[in-house]
Scaffold this motif. Structure first.
Motif, PDB file in Angstrom:
ATOM      1  N   MET A  60       4.053  -6.895  -8.564  1.00  0.00           N
ATOM      2  CA  MET A  60       3.491  -5.913  -9.489  1.00  0.00           C
ATOM      3  C   MET A  60       3.784  -6.258 -10.946  1.00  0.00           C
ATOM      4  O   MET A  60       3.014  -5.906 -11.843  1.00  0.00           O
ATOM      5  CB  MET A  60       4.044  -4.524  -9.162  1.00  0.00           C
ATOM      6  CG  MET A  60       3.675  -4.021  -7.766  1.00  0.00           C
ATOM      7  SD  MET A  60       1.881  -3.958  -7.471  1.00  0.00           S
ATOM      8  CE  MET A  60       1.418  -2.541  -8.455  1.00  0.00           C
ATOM      9  N   ARG A 105       0.829  -1.216   0.000  1.00  0.00           N
ATOM     10  CA  ARG A 105       0.000   0.000   0.000  1.00  0.00           C
ATOM     11  C   ARG A 105       0.859   1.261   0.000  1.00  0.00           C
ATOM     12  O   ARG A 105       0.518   2.255  -0.638  1.00  0.00           O
ATOM     13  CB  ARG A 105      -0.928  -0.003   1.230  1.00  0.00           C
ATOM     14  CG  ARG A 105      -2.114  -0.961   1.107  1.00  0.00           C
ATOM     15  CD  ARG A 105      -3.146  -0.712   2.193  1.00  0.00           C
ATOM     16  NE  ARG A 105      -2.624  -1.058   3.505  1.00  0.00           N
ATOM     17  CZ  ARG A 105      -2.784  -2.243   4.075  1.00  0.00           C
ATOM     18  NH1 ARG A 105      -3.446  -3.204   3.434  1.00  0.00           N
ATOM     19  NH2 ARG A 105      -2.302  -2.495   5.279  1.00  0.00           N
ATOM     20  N   TYR A 114       4.161   1.493  -1.053  1.00  0.00           N
ATOM     21  CA  TYR A 114       5.156   1.603  -2.131  1.00  0.00           C
ATOM     22  C   TYR A 114       4.667   1.065  -3.468  1.00  0.00           C
ATOM     23  O   TYR A 114       5.481   0.710  -4.316  1.00  0.00           O
ATOM     24  CB  TYR A 114       6.421   0.827  -1.735  1.00  0.00           C
ATOM     25  CG  TYR A 114       7.144   1.360  -0.525  1.00  0.00           C
ATOM     26  CD1 TYR A 114       7.754   2.612  -0.539  1.00  0.00           C
ATOM     27  CD2 TYR A 114       7.224   0.602   0.645  1.00  0.00           C
ATOM     28  CE1 TYR A 114       8.422   3.096   0.566  1.00  0.00           C
ATOM     29  CE2 TYR A 114       7.891   1.069   1.760  1.00  0.00           C
ATOM     30  CZ  TYR A 114       8.493   2.321   1.716  1.00  0.00           C
ATOM     31  OH  TYR A 114       9.157   2.797   2.816  1.00  0.00           O
ATOM     32  N   TRP A 115       3.358   1.010  -3.715  1.00  0.00           N
ATOM     33  CA  TRP A 115       2.877   0.342  -4.915  1.00  0.00           C
ATOM     34  C   TRP A 115       3.345   1.040  -6.203  1.00  0.00           C
ATOM     35  O   TRP A 115       3.658   0.380  -7.200  1.00  0.00           O
ATOM     36  CB  TRP A 115       1.358   0.202  -4.896  1.00  0.00           C
ATOM     37  CG  TRP A 115       0.575   1.474  -5.091  1.00  0.00           C
ATOM     38  CD1 TRP A 115       0.123   2.301  -4.127  1.00  0.00           C
ATOM     39  CD2 TRP A 115       0.153   2.034  -6.339  1.00  0.00           C
ATOM     40  NE1 TRP A 115      -0.556   3.367  -4.683  1.00  0.00           N
ATOM     41  CE2 TRP A 115      -0.558   3.220  -6.044  1.00  0.00           C
ATOM     42  CE3 TRP A 115       0.309   1.659  -7.675  1.00  0.00           C
ATOM     43  CZ2 TRP A 115      -1.099   4.035  -7.033  1.00  0.00           C
ATOM     44  CZ3 TRP A 115      -0.241   2.469  -8.666  1.00  0.00           C
ATOM     45  CH2 TRP A 115      -0.933   3.635  -8.336  1.00  0.00           C
ATOM     46  N   ARG A 116       3.445   2.377  -6.181  1.00  0.00           N
ATOM     47  CA  ARG A 116       3.892   3.079  -7.392  1.00  0.00           C
ATOM     48  C   ARG A 116       5.349   2.749  -7.701  1.00  0.00           C
ATOM     49  O   ARG A 116       5.711   2.456  -8.844  1.00  0.00           O
ATOM     50  CB  ARG A 116       3.722   4.595  -7.228  1.00  0.00           C
ATOM     51  CG  ARG A 116       2.277   5.062  -7.196  1.00  0.00           C
ATOM     52  CD  ARG A 116       2.202   6.579  -7.064  1.00  0.00           C
ATOM     53  NE  ARG A 116       0.833   7.057  -6.979  1.00  0.00           N
ATOM     54  CZ  ARG A 116       0.132   7.122  -5.850  1.00  0.00           C
ATOM     55  NH1 ARG A 116       0.700   6.741  -4.702  1.00  0.00           N
ATOM     56  NH2 ARG A 116      -1.105   7.569  -5.839  1.00  0.00           N
ATOM     57  N   ARG A 117       6.194   2.813  -6.679  1.00  0.00           N
ATOM     58  CA  ARG A 117       7.612   2.498  -6.869  1.00  0.00           C
ATOM     59  C   ARG A 117       7.777   1.036  -7.287  1.00  0.00           C
ATOM     60  O   ARG A 117       8.584   0.717  -8.167  1.00  0.00           O
ATOM     61  CB  ARG A 117       8.382   2.772  -5.579  1.00  0.00           C
ATOM     62  CG  ARG A 117       9.883   2.508  -5.671  1.00  0.00           C
ATOM     63  CD  ARG A 117      10.574   2.868  -4.369  1.00  0.00           C
ATOM     64  NE  ARG A 117      10.324   4.257  -4.006  1.00  0.00           N
ATOM     65  CZ  ARG A 117      10.715   4.802  -2.855  1.00  0.00           C
ATOM     66  NH1 ARG A 117      11.360   4.072  -1.965  1.00  0.00           N
ATOM     67  NH2 ARG A 117      10.451   6.069  -2.596  1.00  0.00           N
ATOM     68  N   SER A 118       7.012   0.157  -6.673  1.00  0.00           N
ATOM     69  CA  SER A 118       7.106  -1.267  -6.996  1.00  0.00           C
ATOM     70  C   SER A 118       6.661  -1.534  -8.432  1.00  0.00           C
ATOM     71  O   SER A 118       7.253  -2.364  -9.137  1.00  0.00           O
ATOM     72  CB  SER A 118       6.255  -2.088  -6.021  1.00  0.00           C
ATOM     73  OG  SER A 118       6.662  -1.870  -4.692  1.00  0.00           O
ATOM     74  N   LEU A 119       5.646  -0.818  -8.889  1.00  0.00           N
ATOM     75  CA  LEU A 119       5.171  -0.979 -10.261  1.00  0.00           C
ATOM     76  C   LEU A 119       6.221  -0.486 -11.255  1.00  0.00           C
ATOM     77  O   LEU A 119       6.499  -1.145 -12.256  1.00  0.00           O
ATOM     78  CB  LEU A 119       3.857  -0.215 -10.453  1.00  0.00           C
ATOM     79  CG  LEU A 119       3.240  -0.264 -11.858  1.00  0.00           C
ATOM     80  CD1 LEU A 119       2.942  -1.702 -12.269  1.00  0.00           C
ATOM     81  CD2 LEU A 119       1.975   0.592 -11.912  1.00  0.00           C
ATOM     82  N   LEU A 120       6.824   0.670 -10.967  1.00  0.00           N
ATOM     83  CA  LEU A 120       7.842   1.228 -11.865  1.00  0.00           C
ATOM     84  C   LEU A 120       9.060   0.312 -11.943  1.00  0.00           C
ATOM     85  O   LEU A 120       9.511  -0.058 -13.032  1.00  0.00           O
ATOM     86  CB  LEU A 120       8.265   2.618 -11.379  1.00  0.00           C
ATOM     87  CG  LEU A 120       9.437   3.261 -12.133  1.00  0.00           C
ATOM     88  CD1 LEU A 120       9.088   3.471 -13.595  1.00  0.00           C
ATOM     89  CD2 LEU A 120       9.840   4.588 -11.480  1.00  0.00           C
ATOM     90  N   ASN A 179       8.314  -5.926  -6.281  1.00  0.00           N
ATOM     91  CA  ASN A 179       8.520  -5.733  -7.722  1.00  0.00           C
ATOM     92  C   ASN A 179       7.919  -6.892  -8.514  1.00  0.00           C
ATOM     93  O   ASN A 179       7.260  -6.690  -9.541  1.00  0.00           O
ATOM     94  CB  ASN A 179      10.011  -5.635  -8.042  1.00  0.00           C
ATOM     95  CG  ASN A 179      10.665  -4.387  -7.482  1.00  0.00           C
ATOM     96  OD1 ASN A 179       9.988  -3.506  -6.946  1.00  0.00           O
ATOM     97  ND2 ASN A 179      11.976  -4.307  -7.599  1.00  0.00           N
ATOM     98  N   ASP A 233      16.135   3.666  -3.522  1.00  0.00           N
ATOM     99  CA  ASP A 233      15.045   2.849  -2.990  1.00  0.00           C
ATOM    100  C   ASP A 233      15.262   2.629  -1.501  1.00  0.00           C
ATOM    101  O   ASP A 233      16.280   2.081  -1.084  1.00  0.00           O
ATOM    102  CB  ASP A 233      15.009   1.509  -3.731  1.00  0.00           C
ATOM    103  CG  ASP A 233      13.766   0.703  -3.413  1.00  0.00           C
ATOM    104  OD1 ASP A 233      12.920   1.186  -2.627  1.00  0.00           O
ATOM    105  OD2 ASP A 233      13.643  -0.412  -3.944  1.00  0.00           O
TER     106      ASP A 233
END
Length: 295
Positions: free
Chosen positions: A192, A67, A69-75, A189, A178
């Motif tokens: 995602m 919840r 770090y989802w944006r960073r994990s997706l990138l 990572n 990171d």
């Protein structure tokens, strides 16, 4: 057994495991497409990483971290494992394993070059000399020694291999900023990335039954290349009193890898591969030489 000896043993275990993956890639790709290998290897790797977190009793950290770090994990997941391994497997599908794995070792140099525009670092003259030596090695491998004619054995395969080094180097540069714990971050990572890989396979019509040999190969690639070996290497780096000493173990990997490629796949090892690989490793050592002298 003292701490440094344990660090060396963990490091050697990681290097030996990584030395097998070029052979495993090539064998697996005789049963699977690059995208299929990525899908099943990513699934196996995610299971391996989840098992590590389970042993560490840290599975409860996953959802809060997702919840947050989802944006960073997706990138980062879109870069590694999705784009990086898709392109790397395509290189292995097009090139002999010995050529693809040798070119892949230039990623460390790619990271130095990319750190200039991405991190604002400056290049030393020695970095430029190392780049010249390494890429002459790539040229010799790609042309199989016919450098003057510029007759490449497989231009697309070589471009895929070089592109994979840029993606891998970019991933580690992004990783410097990171703040996530490494094993947890890598697990996020893969969580995602897996839907992206499944979508890619669905759109390309590759969600079809595959041979069990391909699944076995993908399971090995996922667990060894992407999963458990990462933790072995991290453990070695944490235990060691000399990061350089452990990092230098990686130079054993391409030599062991060539022997395994010849023994298990039956590829005759070309003189151009040996010369090119020697130049690549020589360029990487040249780049590190002042750091070793200062230590």
């Amino acid at each position: 057994m003292n701490q440094q000896t344990r660090a060396t043993l963990f490091g050697l275990a990681a290097v030996l495991a990584w030395s097998t993956v070029a052979t495993a890639f090539k064998i697996s790709l005789s049963y699977l497409s690059p995208a299929q290998l990525l899908l099943y290897a990513c699934t196996a790797s995610l299971l391996a990483l989840l098992s590590i977190l389970a042993v560490q009793r840290r599975l409860g950290e996953l959802m809060p971290a997702l919840r947050l770090y989802w944006r960073r994990s997706l990138l980062l997941g879109a870069v590694n494992p999705f784009a990086y391994y898709l392109i790397l497997f395509q290189a292995y599908a097009l090139l002999p394993a010995q050529e693809a794995q040798a070119i892949n070792y230039t990623w460390a140099l790619s990271m130095t070059l990319l750190s200039v525009p991405l991190l604002g670092h400056s290049l030393r003259k020695l970095d430029l000399a190392a780049a010249l030596v390494c890429y002459i090695g790539v040229l010799i491998i790609g042309t199989r020694g016919d450098v003057l004619a510029l007759s490449f054995s497989n231009m697309n395969g070589m471009l895929f291999a070089l592109a994979s080094t840029l993606l891998w180097a970019s991933y580690w540069i992004f990783n410097t900023r990171d703040t996530r714990e490494p094993v947890l971050g890598l697990t996020l990572n893969f969580i995602m990335a897996l839907p992206l890989i499944m979508l890619w396979c669905a759109l390309s019509g590759e969600l079809v039954p595959v041979a069990w040999q391909g699944l076995a190969g993908a399971a090995y690639v996922g667990a060894i290349e992407m999963g458990y070996t990462f933790v072995l290497w991290l453990t070695a780096m944490k235990l060691t009193q000399s990061t350089a000493r452990i990092a230098n173990l990686i130079f054993l990997s391409p030599i062991i890898s060539l022997w395994l490629i010849h023994f298990f796949i039956g590829e005759p090892i070309l003189a151009s591969t040996l010369i090119g690989l020697a130049l690549i490793l020589g360029g990487l050592l040249l780049q590190k030489w002042p750091l070793k002298r200062e230590a």
